[in-house]
Design an enzyme around this catalytic site. Structure first.
Site, short mmCIF file in Angstrom:
data_model
loop_
_atom_site.label_atom_id
_atom_site.label_comp_id
_atom_site.label_asym_id
_atom_site.label_seq_id
_atom_site.Cartn_x
_atom_site.Cartn_y
_atom_site.Cartn_z
N CYS A 176 0.93 -1.24 -0.21
CA CYS A 176 -0.18 0.00 -0.16
C CYS A 176 0.82 1.12 0.22
O CYS A 176 1.81 1.15 -0.59
CB CYS A 176 -0.43 0.20 1.26
SG CYS A 176 -0.46 -0.22 2.12
N ARG A 220 -2.32 -1.56 5.30
CA ARG A 220 -3.34 -1.82 4.20
C ARG A 220 -2.85 -2.69 3.55
O ARG A 220 -3.73 -4.57 3.63
CB ARG A 220 -3.53 -1.19 3.49
CG ARG A 220 -4.33 0.41 4.01
CD ARG A 220 -5.03 1.35 3.15
NE ARG A 220 -4.10 2.00 2.61
CZ ARG A 220 -3.85 2.68 1.78
NH1 ARG A 220 -4.81 3.24 0.65
NH2 ARG A 220 -2.54 3.75 1.32
#
Length: 294
Positions: A253, A258
């Site tokens: 990410c 994430r």
């Protein structure tokens, strides 16, 4: 006039009944036991109801940004404790020594079962989960739906986190099988057995991406209430995007947060065996001089 009033009352009663049935149906779906959702490793995740029944046997870690409402007995770990700068790249995983200090300060022992929650759909909790896995703490779970699921179930909360006695936690050496380097990312350019999974949103993806990567934003793995979709839904979601278990999958990410959420989904919920978080992620890649696709 009386008939009209009775008619309005009847309509109101029917409307209330429909809404109640809808809410009840949604509640049943979101509180289904993790053992009934087809997950590869259901022991890696618990519902609020399941956690309530095991509070005396686990260490609960609060990883919300601001706190305020704590699950009873939860210890607080700050986000700053789980990130550090490495070779000019911020947001990287902490060292073994830093990890030992964090776990010791939180009062966690090596044989403790840990359940982590946050207020961000388990986004940040997954980062702590990944760090614990990297340094060899096997008995660690996520609370499905995080603190929101606990509050929605109307379970008791406390205003303050627990103040545990410090321990002397000893970590294992980092498990490199869970961590991808920029060299491995570059290797993927000419290797069909490797796949870069971009977990960022459309705006970031369109601004620039790693060559050959596929995009599947991390939020796609979640229901509307922030709980995880069941295994059949997840399997179709990832396989339709070309993210298959026969490849070495490297999620990334912007700063590797994430990406750990997607790593959790792939390894724990779907059983993928070769998934490595690119910890440096876009913050490192963008300044590396390697090719950027647009």
């Amino acid at each position: 006039m009386l008939k009209n009033k009775k008619g309005l009352v009847l309509v109101a009663i029917l409307l209330i009944a429909v809404l109640a049935l809808s809410a009840c149906t949604k509640n049943v779906e979101n509180t289904t036991s993790t053992n009934e959702r087809g997950y590869a490793k259901p022991e890696s995740i618990v519902t609020a109801e399941e956690l309530k029944g095991m509070l005396d046997d686990v260490v609960v870690v609060d990883f919300t940004e601001k706190g305020g409402k704590y699950i009873p007995g939860a210890v607080k770990i700050e986000r700053s404790a789980i990130q550090t700068e490495v070779d000019g790249t911020p947001g990287m995983n902490i060292s073994k020594e830093q990890f030992e200090a964090m776990m010791s300060e939180a009062g966690i022992k090596n044989d403790d079962t840990v359940v982590i929650y946050d207020g961000d759909q388990e986004l940040w909790a997954s980062r702590v989960w990944w760090a614990m896995k990297v340094y060899g703490h096997e008995n660690v779970k996520l609370l499905d739906g995080g603190i929101d699921a606990w509050i929605s179930a109307e379970y008791e909360t406390e205003n303050d986190a627990a103040q545990p006695e410090a321990t002397e936690y000893k970590a294992e050496d980092a498990n490199e099988a869970l961590v991808a380097t920029i060299e491995e990312v570059e290797e993927s350019f000419d290797n069909e057995e490797m796949l870069i999974l971009d977990t960022r949103g459309d705006k970031e993806w369109n601004a620039g991406r790693i060559p050959g990567a596929v995009q599947l934003e991390w939020t796609q793995a979640l229901n509307e209430d922030g709980t995880f979709k069941n295994a059949d839904e997840l399997k179709k979601l990832y396989e339709d995007a070309g993210v298959t278990a026969d490849k070495v999958v490297i999620p990334h990410c912007k700063s590797g947060v994430r990406a750990t959420h997607s790593l959790f989904v792939l390894t724990e919920l779907l059983g993928y065996e070769n998934v490595e978080n690119y910890d440096g992620s876009w913050l490192e890649y963008e300044k590396s001089g390697l090719e950027i696709e647009k």
